[in-house]
Scaffold this active site. Sequence first.
Site, mmCIF file in Angstrom:
data_model
loop_
_atom_site.group_PDB
_atom_site.id
_atom_site.type_symbol
_atom_site.label_atom_id
_atom_site.label_comp_id
_atom_site.label_asym_id
_atom_site.label_seq_id
_atom_site.Cartn_x
_atom_site.Cartn_y
_atom_site.Cartn_z
ATOM 1 N N CYS A 299 0.832 -1.202 0.000
ATOM 2 C CA CYS A 299 0.000 0.000 0.000
ATOM 3 C C CYS A 299 0.867 1.254 0.000
ATOM 4 O O CYS A 299 1.526 1.550 1.002
ATOM 5 C CB CYS A 299 -0.911 -0.059 1.225
ATOM 6 S SG CYS A 299 -1.592 1.509 1.758
ATOM 7 N N CYS B 274 0.133 4.019 2.630
ATOM 8 C CA CYS B 274 0.517 3.589 3.984
ATOM 9 C C CYS B 274 1.954 3.992 4.293
ATOM 10 O O CYS B 274 2.289 4.330 5.420
ATOM 11 C CB CYS B 274 0.411 2.069 4.120
ATOM 12 S SG CYS B 274 -1.262 1.435 3.899
#
Length: 136
Positions: free
Chosen positions: A59, A62
């Site tokens: 991700c 993230c």
Amino acid sequence: QRMLSGPLAPRAPLVPHGKAFGTSASCRSTFNVQDGSDFQDRVVNNPKPVVVDFHAQWCGPCKILGPRLEKMVAKQEGKVLMAKVDIDDHTDLAIEYEVSAVPTVLAMKNGDVVDKFVGIKDEDQLEAFLKKLIGA
């Protein structure tokens, strides 16, 4: 002499780095959740408020949010802790807390989810989020 420094060279920088990391505030206030019982012990049963960062290796956002949030948590000087949960390692926790996208950040107090957000926030928004949690 060259051969002597060879094996030592990669090891040398690790010592000060490790030491600095061990004494930094962010290390104390941030931890990786190991499993469900660890989550129960250190998040649900924690007397302090805990911010839970549900993230994943793949991700992109993230990788931006995580360090930013860690920095803001460290600035609170131990009033709030941060637990990092990798959703691929802890699918059960992600399902239990209805995490459908990453990054999802939960604010937990006395074992209850009191606030949450999904996606990236800037530092001002994160600070407001944390202050609300600490003050709540």
